[in-house]
Design a protein around this motif. Structure first.
Motif, PDB file in Angstrom:
ATOM      1  N   LEU A 237      -0.801   1.291   8.815  1.00  0.00           N
ATOM      2  CA  LEU A 237      -0.698   0.010   8.124  1.00  0.00           C
ATOM      3  C   LEU A 237       0.587  -0.700   8.537  1.00  0.00           C
ATOM      4  O   LEU A 237       1.529  -0.053   9.004  1.00  0.00           O
ATOM      5  N   PRO A 238       0.649  -2.032   8.352  1.00  0.00           N
ATOM      6  CA  PRO A 238       1.904  -2.726   8.626  1.00  0.00           C
ATOM      7  C   PRO A 238       3.047  -2.091   7.825  1.00  0.00           C
ATOM      8  O   PRO A 238       2.855  -1.651   6.691  1.00  0.00           O
ATOM      9  N   ASP A 239       4.208  -2.008   8.419  1.00  0.00           N
ATOM     10  CA  ASP A 239       5.430  -1.416   7.856  1.00  0.00           C
ATOM     11  C   ASP A 239       5.459   0.106   7.917  1.00  0.00           C
ATOM     12  O   ASP A 239       6.454   0.725   7.561  1.00  0.00           O
ATOM     13  N   MET A 240       4.370   0.763   8.332  1.00  0.00           N
ATOM     14  CA  MET A 240       4.402   2.211   8.563  1.00  0.00           C
ATOM     15  C   MET A 240       5.106   2.474   9.888  1.00  0.00           C
ATOM     16  O   MET A 240       5.100   1.620  10.777  1.00  0.00           O
ATOM     17  N   LYS A 241       5.688   3.645  10.016  1.00  0.00           N
ATOM     18  CA  LYS A 241       6.360   4.031  11.245  1.00  0.00           C
ATOM     19  C   LYS A 241       5.722   5.296  11.799  1.00  0.00           C
ATOM     20  O   LYS A 241       5.245   6.135  11.052  1.00  0.00           O
TER      21      LYS A 241
ATOM     22  N   TRP B 201      10.521   9.883  -2.122  1.00  0.00           N
ATOM     23  CA  TRP B 201       9.309  10.231  -1.389  1.00  0.00           C
ATOM     24  C   TRP B 201       8.501   8.960  -1.243  1.00  0.00           C
ATOM     25  O   TRP B 201       8.491   8.108  -2.134  1.00  0.00           O
ATOM     26  N   GLN B 202       7.809   8.813  -0.113  1.00  0.00           N
ATOM     27  CA  GLN B 202       6.905   7.678   0.051  1.00  0.00           C
ATOM     28  C   GLN B 202       5.727   8.073   0.924  1.00  0.00           C
ATOM     29  O   GLN B 202       5.864   8.848   1.871  1.00  0.00           O
ATOM     30  N   SER B 203       4.567   7.544   0.563  1.00  0.00           N
ATOM     31  CA  SER B 203       3.344   7.902   1.283  1.00  0.00           C
ATOM     32  C   SER B 203       3.379   7.427   2.731  1.00  0.00           C
ATOM     33  O   SER B 203       2.758   8.039   3.589  1.00  0.00           O
ATOM     34  N   PHE B 204       4.123   6.358   3.041  1.00  0.00           N
ATOM     35  CA  PHE B 204       4.186   5.855   4.414  1.00  0.00           C
ATOM     36  C   PHE B 204       4.857   6.852   5.361  1.00  0.00           C
ATOM     37  O   PHE B 204       4.739   6.721   6.570  1.00  0.00           O
ATOM     38  N   ASP B 205       5.551   7.853   4.834  1.00  0.00           N
ATOM     39  CA  ASP B 205       6.128   8.898   5.682  1.00  0.00           C
ATOM     40  C   ASP B 205       5.086   9.937   6.088  1.00  0.00           C
ATOM     41  O   ASP B 205       5.360  10.806   6.913  1.00  0.00           O
TER      42      ASP B 205
ATOM     43  N   GLY C  86       0.789  -1.225   0.000  1.00  0.00           N
ATOM     44  CA  GLY C  86       0.000   0.000   0.000  1.00  0.00           C
ATOM     45  C   GLY C  86       0.818   1.269   0.000  1.00  0.00           C
ATOM     46  O   GLY C  86       0.257   2.360   0.036  1.00  0.00           O
ATOM     47  N   ASN C  87       2.134   1.178  -0.031  1.00  0.00           N
ATOM     48  CA  ASN C  87       3.006   2.350  -0.013  1.00  0.00           C
ATOM     49  C   ASN C  87       3.200   2.870  -1.439  1.00  0.00           C
ATOM     50  O   ASN C  87       3.625   2.129  -2.320  1.00  0.00           O
ATOM     51  N   LEU C  88       2.868   4.139  -1.656  1.00  0.00           N
ATOM     52  CA  LEU C  88       3.126   4.794  -2.938  1.00  0.00           C
ATOM     53  C   LEU C  88       4.507   5.422  -2.840  1.00  0.00           C
ATOM     54  O   LEU C  88       4.749   6.246  -1.959  1.00  0.00           O
ATOM     55  N   VAL C  89       5.442   5.011  -3.698  1.00  0.00           N
ATOM     56  CA  VAL C  89       6.817   5.507  -3.614  1.00  0.00           C
ATOM     57  C   VAL C  89       7.238   6.145  -4.929  1.00  0.00           C
ATOM     58  O   VAL C  89       6.765   5.784  -6.003  1.00  0.00           O
ATOM     59  N   ILE C  90       8.121   7.128  -4.809  1.00  0.00           N
ATOM     60  CA  ILE C  90       8.755   7.743  -5.967  1.00  0.00           C
ATOM     61  C   ILE C  90      10.234   7.414  -5.878  1.00  0.00           C
ATOM     62  O   ILE C  90      10.898   7.736  -4.898  1.00  0.00           O
ATOM     63  N   LYS C  91      10.731   6.751  -6.919  1.00  0.00           N
ATOM     64  CA  LYS C  91      12.145   6.383  -7.009  1.00  0.00           C
ATOM     65  C   LYS C  91      12.726   7.060  -8.238  1.00  0.00           C
ATOM     66  O   LYS C  91      12.012   7.413  -9.151  1.00  0.00           O
ATOM     67  N   GLU C  92      14.027   7.207  -8.250  1.00  0.00           N
ATOM     68  CA  GLU C  92      14.678   7.735  -9.449  1.00  0.00           C
ATOM     69  C   GLU C  92      15.020   6.580 -10.361  1.00  0.00           C
ATOM     70  O   GLU C  92      15.524   5.551  -9.915  1.00  0.00           O
ATOM     71  N   GLY C  93      14.750   6.753 -11.665  1.00  0.00           N
ATOM     72  CA  GLY C  93      15.144   5.759 -12.659  1.00  0.00           C
ATOM     73  C   GLY C  93      14.268   4.528 -12.638  1.00  0.00           C
ATOM     74  O   GLY C  93      13.062   4.620 -12.770  1.00  0.00           O
ATOM     75  N   THR C  94      14.881   3.360 -12.416  1.00  0.00           N
ATOM     76  CA  THR C  94      14.167   2.097 -12.525  1.00  0.00           C
ATOM     77  C   THR C  94      13.493   1.714 -11.220  1.00  0.00           C
ATOM     78  O   THR C  94      13.847   2.191 -10.154  1.00  0.00           O
ATOM     79  N   GLU C  95      12.523   0.796 -11.319  1.00  0.00           N
ATOM     80  CA  GLU C  95      11.836   0.350 -10.112  1.00  0.00           C
ATOM     81  C   GLU C  95      12.751  -0.483  -9.222  1.00  0.00           C
ATOM     82  O   GLU C  95      12.452  -0.709  -8.059  1.00  0.00           O
TER      83      GLU C  95
END
Length: 122
Positions: free
Chosen positions: A64-68, A53-57, A37-46
């Protein structure tokens, strides 16, 4: 839509910016919605390991599990939960759950700017 510097930008029907990831570094964005469920922005390839940036921040009313929760001291990012105004209005409500990292870390329930309760307060 991607805006200046590779930011993810949401526009209203009139073309006005309603939300932006607001990242100032130039990058070639790759936006992924992970299975957790985490929406992430990465540079270049997946396969890139660096998340810009990530929505879990930026949790809202659900953890949700894995959120801090709490402070990321290296960046000053404070991750906390906030209530909705109502079940029909998801804008920020009056209540939040925040970690106070000064001294011994404690979690507090806040009503606007006032501590409402903490686990140690009974």
């Amino acid at each position: 839509m991607t805006g200046e510097h590779g930011n993810i930008v949401l526009l209203d029907p009139s073309g006005n910016v309603t939300w932006s990831s607001n990242h100032t570094q130039v990058l070639r964005p790759n936006v992924l919605l992970l299975d957790i469920g985490n929406l992430v922005i990465k540079e270049g390839t997946e396969n890139s390991q660096k998340n810009f940036w990530q929505s879990f921040d930026y949790p809202t009313h659900i953890l949700l599990p894995d959120m801090k929760l709490g402070w990321k001291l290296s960046t000053g990012l404070n991750r906390y939960l906030t209530s909705w105004k109502s079940s029909e209005d998801p804008s920020t409500g009056d209540f939040s759950i925040k970690l106070d990292h000064h001294g011994f870390p404690e979690i507090f329930l806040w009503d606007n700017k006032h501590v409402k309760n903490s686990p140690g307060m009974g």
